[in-house]
Design a protein around this motif. Structure first.
Motif, PDB file in Angstrom:
ATOM      1  N   ALA A  54     -63.971  42.274  34.703  1.00  0.00           N
ATOM      2  CA  ALA A  54     -63.512  43.189  36.050  1.00  0.00           C
ATOM      3  C   ALA A  54     -63.101  42.117  36.991  1.00  0.00           C
ATOM      4  N   ARG A  55     -61.689  42.064  37.146  1.00  0.00           N
ATOM      5  CA  ARG A  55     -61.143  40.945  38.080  1.00  0.00           C
ATOM      6  C   ARG A  55     -59.864  41.583  38.570  1.00  0.00           C
ATOM      7  N   VAL A  56     -59.490  41.280  39.699  1.00  0.00           N
ATOM      8  CA  VAL A  56     -58.322  41.620  40.333  1.00  0.00           C
ATOM      9  C   VAL A  56     -57.177  40.565  39.759  1.00  0.00           C
ATOM     10  N   GLY A 184     -60.067  52.508  24.138  1.00  0.00           N
ATOM     11  CA  GLY A 184     -59.080  52.506  25.261  1.00  0.00           C
ATOM     12  C   GLY A 184     -58.592  50.916  25.335  1.00  0.00           C
ATOM     13  N   THR A 185     -57.124  50.678  25.470  1.00  0.00           N
ATOM     14  CA  THR A 185     -56.968  49.345  25.684  1.00  0.00           C
ATOM     15  C   THR A 185     -55.900  49.356  26.914  1.00  0.00           C
ATOM     16  N   GLY A 186     -56.183  49.844  28.036  1.00  0.00           N
ATOM     17  CA  GLY A 186     -55.488  49.630  29.249  1.00  0.00           C
ATOM     18  C   GLY A 186     -55.997  48.250  29.834  1.00  0.00           C
ATOM     19  N   SER A 187     -55.591  48.167  31.193  1.00  0.00           N
ATOM     20  CA  SER A 187     -56.107  46.999  31.892  1.00  0.00           C
ATOM     21  C   SER A 187     -57.721  46.734  31.791  1.00  0.00           C
ATOM     22  N   THR A 188     -58.424  47.906  31.788  1.00  0.00           N
ATOM     23  CA  THR A 188     -59.788  47.758  31.924  1.00  0.00           C
ATOM     24  C   THR A 188     -60.281  47.302  30.621  1.00  0.00           C
ATOM     25  N   GLY A 189     -59.847  48.033  29.483  1.00  0.00           N
ATOM     26  CA  GLY A 189     -60.345  47.527  28.145  1.00  0.00           C
ATOM     27  C   GLY A 189     -60.269  46.203  27.661  1.00  0.00           C
ATOM     28  N   GLN A 207     -57.808  51.509  19.613  1.00  0.00           N
ATOM     29  CA  GLN A 207     -56.620  51.613  20.164  1.00  0.00           C
ATOM     30  C   GLN A 207     -55.795  52.786  19.994  1.00  0.00           C
ATOM     31  N   ARG A 208     -55.244  53.492  21.028  1.00  0.00           N
ATOM     32  CA  ARG A 208     -54.137  54.497  20.644  1.00  0.00           C
ATOM     33  C   ARG A 208     -52.873  54.236  20.918  1.00  0.00           C
ATOM     34  N   THR A 209     -52.665  53.487  22.030  1.00  0.00           N
ATOM     35  CA  THR A 209     -51.522  53.047  22.339  1.00  0.00           C
ATOM     36  C   THR A 209     -51.660  51.316  22.809  1.00  0.00           C
ATOM     37  N   PRO A 210     -50.903  50.367  22.210  1.00  0.00           N
ATOM     38  CA  PRO A 210     -51.175  49.104  22.309  1.00  0.00           C
ATOM     39  C   PRO A 210     -50.596  48.869  23.907  1.00  0.00           C
ATOM     40  N   GLY A 327     -43.359  49.756  31.788  1.00  0.00           N
ATOM     41  CA  GLY A 327     -43.190  51.081  31.736  1.00  0.00           C
ATOM     42  C   GLY A 327     -44.596  51.846  31.962  1.00  0.00           C
ATOM     43  N   LYS A 328     -45.535  51.030  31.614  1.00  0.00           N
ATOM     44  CA  LYS A 328     -47.121  51.241  31.916  1.00  0.00           C
ATOM     45  C   LYS A 328     -47.334  49.954  32.647  1.00  0.00           C
ATOM     46  N   ARG A 329     -48.593  50.024  33.052  1.00  0.00           N
ATOM     47  CA  ARG A 329     -48.806  48.960  34.045  1.00  0.00           C
ATOM     48  C   ARG A 329     -49.041  47.804  33.167  1.00  0.00           C
ATOM     49  N   LEU A 330     -48.575  46.307  33.566  1.00  0.00           N
ATOM     50  CA  LEU A 330     -48.683  45.328  32.468  1.00  0.00           C
ATOM     51  C   LEU A 330     -50.216  44.700  32.784  1.00  0.00           C
ATOM     52  N   SER A 492     -48.360  57.599  31.214  1.00  0.00           N
ATOM     53  CA  SER A 492     -49.216  56.619  32.029  1.00  0.00           C
ATOM     54  C   SER A 492     -49.815  57.292  33.170  1.00  0.00           C
ATOM     55  N   TRP A 493     -51.098  56.601  33.708  1.00  0.00           N
ATOM     56  CA  TRP A 493     -51.591  57.453  34.879  1.00  0.00           C
ATOM     57  C   TRP A 493     -50.567  57.595  36.009  1.00  0.00           C
ATOM     58  N   TYR A 494     -49.532  56.803  36.103  1.00  0.00           N
ATOM     59  CA  TYR A 494     -48.604  57.019  37.173  1.00  0.00           C
ATOM     60  C   TYR A 494     -47.910  58.420  37.179  1.00  0.00           C
TER      61      TYR A 494
HETATM   62  O1  N01 Z   1     -56.969  52.922  32.440  1.00  0.00           O
HETATM   63  P1  N01 Z   1     -55.573  53.186  31.533  1.00  0.00           P
HETATM   64  P2  N01 Z   1     -57.540  51.693  32.638  1.00  0.00           P
HETATM   65  N1  N01 Z   1     -58.339  58.579  22.758  1.00  0.00           N
HETATM   66  O2  N01 Z   1     -55.225  54.675  31.875  1.00  0.00           O
HETATM   67  C1  N01 Z   1     -56.939  55.239  26.106  1.00  0.00           C
HETATM   68  C2  N01 Z   1     -55.971  49.534  37.363  1.00  0.00           C
HETATM   69  N2  N01 Z   1     -56.878  48.237  36.923  1.00  0.00           N
HETATM   70  O3  N01 Z   1     -58.878  51.977  33.439  1.00  0.00           O
HETATM   71  O4  N01 Z   1     -52.319  54.572  26.343  1.00  0.00           O
HETATM   72  C3  N01 Z   1     -58.263  57.335  22.514  1.00  0.00           C
HETATM   73  O5  N01 Z   1     -54.600  52.214  31.924  1.00  0.00           O
HETATM   74  C4  N01 Z   1     -55.551  55.192  26.397  1.00  0.00           C
HETATM   75  O6  N01 Z   1     -54.798  55.269  25.692  1.00  0.00           O
HETATM   76  P3  N01 Z   1     -53.257  55.683  25.713  1.00  0.00           P
HETATM   77  C5  N01 Z   1     -54.645  49.275  37.042  1.00  0.00           C
HETATM   78  O7  N01 Z   1     -53.932  49.850  37.789  1.00  0.00           O
HETATM   79  C6  N01 Z   1     -56.470  47.107  37.375  1.00  0.00           C
HETATM   80  O8  N01 Z   1     -57.421  50.526  31.634  1.00  0.00           O
HETATM   81  O9  N01 Z   1     -53.308  56.935  26.929  1.00  0.00           O
HETATM   82  N3  N01 Z   1     -57.508  56.391  23.537  1.00  0.00           N
HETATM   83  C7  N01 Z   1     -55.622  53.728  27.294  1.00  0.00           C
HETATM   84  O10 N01 Z   1     -55.447  52.810  26.282  1.00  0.00           O
HETATM   85  C8  N01 Z   1     -54.722  50.337  35.654  1.00  0.00           C
HETATM   86  O11 N01 Z   1     -53.499  50.471  35.460  1.00  0.00           O
HETATM   87  C9  N01 Z   1     -57.363  46.063  37.027  1.00  0.00           C
HETATM   88  O12 N01 Z   1     -52.484  56.217  24.544  1.00  0.00           O
HETATM   89  C10 N01 Z   1     -57.612  57.142  24.715  1.00  0.00           C
HETATM   90  C11 N01 Z   1     -56.868  53.753  28.014  1.00  0.00           C
HETATM   91  O13 N01 Z   1     -57.895  54.755  27.192  1.00  0.00           O
HETATM   92  C12 N01 Z   1     -55.638  51.291  36.006  1.00  0.00           C
HETATM   93  O14 N01 Z   1     -56.665  50.688  36.897  1.00  0.00           O
HETATM   94  C13 N01 Z   1     -58.201  46.115  35.936  1.00  0.00           C
HETATM   95  C14 N01 Z   1     -58.015  58.622  25.185  1.00  0.00           C
HETATM   96  C15 N01 Z   1     -56.978  53.932  29.439  1.00  0.00           C
HETATM   97  O15 N01 Z   1     -56.057  52.960  30.007  1.00  0.00           O
HETATM   98  C16 N01 Z   1     -56.183  51.926  34.789  1.00  0.00           C
HETATM   99  O16 N01 Z   1     -56.795  51.068  33.753  1.00  0.00           O
HETATM  100  C17 N01 Z   1     -58.543  47.443  35.611  1.00  0.00           C
HETATM  101  C18 N01 Z   1     -58.277  59.077  24.127  1.00  0.00           C
HETATM  102  N4  N01 Z   1     -58.628  60.494  23.917  1.00  0.00           N
HETATM  103  C19 N01 Z   1     -57.883  48.313  35.973  1.00  0.00           C
HETATM  104  N5  N01 Z   1     -57.900  58.916  26.459  1.00  0.00           N
HETATM  105  C20 N01 Z   1     -56.890  44.622  37.288  1.00  0.00           C
HETATM  106  O17 N01 Z   1     -56.729  44.387  38.690  1.00  0.00           O
HETATM  107  C21 N01 Z   1     -57.307  57.594  26.919  1.00  0.00           C
HETATM  108  N6  N01 Z   1     -57.348  56.609  26.072  1.00  0.00           N
HETATM  109  C22 N01 Z   1     -56.756  43.726  36.491  1.00  0.00           C
END
Ligand code: N01
Length: 534
Positions: A54-56, A184-189, A207-210, A327-330, A492-494
């Motif tokens: 976890a890092r900003v 989950g493969t958003g910023s956290t994963g 991974q559901r969406t890269p 479109g989603k967060r980079l 996206s969560w937006y």
């Molecule tokens: O959450 P996310 P996050 N089955 O919503 C998947 C901030 N942040 O915690 O894309 C399978 O982005 C989901 O898949 P999909 C930052 O603003 C900042 O990662 O919905 N998969 C996705 O891949 C960021 O945008 C930093 O198809 C499922 C993942 O889970 C925000 O927090 C670091 C599912 C969720 O990704 C959120 O990031 C971390 C299912 N049923 C976070 N449901 C930094 O500053 C969900 N998913 C660097």
């Protein structure tokens, strides 16, 4: 303490994250301020999100408080982009330095809020049984607090451990020799996976969406750079607030269409290698608004993924193809794509074969079963609204906030909701929220809100509300700003489309922070336009 052990204060702040902490500091000399915090420490997001990696991704010299010059001069950030422990240490330092803890009740989340129209006071009820009456509530509950945990059946059957990334134990987890599933493969994963892969026997990434990911460029803080910031901190803080995202990153002026293919590639290559996060999205001035310009960047990112990831099938699965970049967060990674070249990492596509259930030994998708010891849910958040709708909030005429927002949030300037008087949100739905640097803009919103409360006192008012007309007008502004960008092509969560069944439109104001701030300031200057004060 009043009758029946009801305490009486001026202001209740919900949440001791960065905005809540500043709200206490800003208001406590004039008012009796009490803060309730769900966690047992300060820091909000940076308290809860202690998963590995976890890092900003904003330069820490920016992503920090500006309200006290001695603090910003004396604090030393060891790296450009701070890791969670450093941000939590900073939050604790601020809490101690400014004696904030005496106003905070920890491990005591607010469960219920009820507005009493007769006295114009909020009744606040907490998990530990506190009952407080106050004139104003400031909900500094954070945009990303309420975790999203998909409800696949069978969780009770699974013999291993399941945890959301917000529940990572303070003492860490020993994953050596473990078969780990990361969903989950958003910023956290993307931040967590490479570190987990180094420890675990095997890592399955579901991974559901890269996501589009670029390297972080984090490095030790350069002394000259630090000095330059510290010499000009007050001016730089002001400059920040005059930029679109309240950050001094460089905003591009060149269109992707105004250069040759060779120039374009050179600019994109520089962006990829730059030490600034987000540079790929900021390579040209039309990446976020023009699909053709965006496509150049998408194709460049695909080429990078295919170069790094050795298995062509895995590389293809990792290439985002269903939405534009930005479109989603980079996402900002640290060896994320490289990690898929390790023999102990497997990418599982749960788009074509979704997860069906937990089993005794792991997870089953429609295609296959996976044996796992630990399942990590990096599945994100019920963002922007979840932190508030999970509290039972009852406004005028017994209307519940969750009901009022069932088709999506309605707010005026992201600050107030009609029918819920004297309740202010910081970084609420329809503010710039995470599309602007959140510590500095949080301070700004707290100052603006404090000004409203001070004016109430000065003018002898006891109730402030907004109107549905004001909410509608603000919703139109929010929609117009979002409609002009590539965000409309992504779930996206937006826009809440990351949560099944969640309704509403784009929940963040992306017309730029200066325009947002001007609108807020002008509303007050214009005889509290959009507000009703009694
Ligand atoms: O959450 P996310 P996050 N089955 O919503 C998947 C901030 N942040 O915690 O894309 C399978 O982005 C989901 O898949 P999909 C930052 O603003 C900042 O990662 O919905 N998969 C996705 O891949 C960021 O945008 C930093 O198809 C499922 C993942 O889970 C925000 O927090 C670091 C599912 C969720 O990704 C959120 O990031 C971390 C299912 N049923 C976070 N449901 C930094 O500053 C969900 N998913 C660097």
């Amino acid at each position: 303490m009043g009758k029946d052990n009801i305490e009486d204060v001026d202001i209740v702040v919900i949440g001791a994250g960065f905005s809540g902490m500043y709200a206490i500091h800003r208001l406590r000399n004039q008012f009796n301020v009490l803060c309730f915090e769900a966690g047992d420490g300060v820091g909000g997001t940076w308290y809860w999100n202690r998963y590995p990696g976890a890092r900003v991704d904003i330069v820490s010299l920016e992503y920090s408080y500006g309200f006290d010059d001695a603090l910003q001069q004396e604090w030393h950030w060891p790296e450009y982009f701070s890791a969670q422990p450093e941000l939590e240490r900073y939050a604790n330092h601020v809490a101690d330095r400014f004696n904030l803890r005496e106003h905070i009740r920890f491990s005591n989340p607010v469960e219920r809020l009820r507005f009493d129209a007769g006295s114009n006071r909020w009744h606040v009820h907490t998990a530990r049984g506190d009952h407080v009456v106050c004139r104003y509530v400031i909900a500094a509950t954070g945009s990303l607090f309420a975790s999203n945990t998909p409800d696949w059946p069978g969780r009770e059957k699974f013999k291993g451990q399941v945890l959301h990334t917000t529940q990572w134990p303070r003492e860490g987890m020993d994953l050596a020799g473990k078969r780990v599933g990361l969903i989950g493969t958003g910023s956290t994963g993307i931040q967590a996976a490479p570190i987990i892969a180094e420890q675990a026997e095997h890592l399955h990434v579901f991974q559901r969406t890269p996501a589009f990911t670029m390297p972080s460029g984090n490095r030790p803080l350069d002394a000259e750079y630090e000095q330059a910031w510290k010499q000009a901190y007050p001016q730089r803080r002001k400059q920040m607030l005059n930029t679109w995202g309240a950050s001094l990153i460089e905003y591009p002026t060149l269109s992707a269409h105004d250069c040759t293919p060779e120039e374009r590639d050179r600019i994109l290559e520089n962006a990829w290698n730059s030490k600034n996060a987000f540079q790929l999205q900021l390579a040209f001035n039309d990446v976020m608004t023009d699909l053709a310009a965006n496509k150049y960047v998408v194709e460049f990112a695909h080429r990078k993924i295919r170069q790094i990831v050795k298995d062509p099938e895995v590389a293809e699965l990792l290439c985002p193809k269903t939405y534009p970049i930005g479109g989603k967060r980079l996402c900002i990674g640290n060896g994320y794509y490289e990690m898929f070249n390790r023999p102990n990492v497997t990418l599982v596509d749960v788009k074509s074969a979704p997860i069906v259930e937990f089993t005794e030994n792991g997870l089953r998708t429609t295609r296959k079963s996976y044996d796992l010891d630990v399942i990590i849910l990096a599945t994100g958040f019920d963002a922007l609204t979840g932190a508030l709708t999970r509290i039972d909030i009852e406004g005028l005429d017994h209307v519940k906030l969750a009901d009022k927002w069932k088709d999506g949030p309605t707010t005026y300037l992201g600050s107030m909701v009609a029918g819920f008087p004297n309740l202010f949100m910081i970084h609420g739905p329809m503010t710039p929220a995470a599309q602007a640097q959140m510590i500095t803009t949080g301070e700004w919103q707290v100052n603006w809100t404090a000004g409203i409360i001070e004016a109430m006192e000065r003018d002898g008012c006891t109730r402030i509300d907004t109107t549905q007309d004001a909410e509608r007008a603000w919703a139109d502004e929010v929609d117009a700003a979002a409609g002009a960008t590539v965000h409309r092509f992504a779930d996206s969560w937006y826009n809440g489309r990351n949560i099944d069944g969640k309704k509403g439109g784009f929940m963040i104001y992306i017309g730029g922070f200066p325009r947002f701030a001007d609108t807020c300031i002008n509303a007050i200057a214009n005889n509290h336009e959009g507000f009703v004060r009694v």
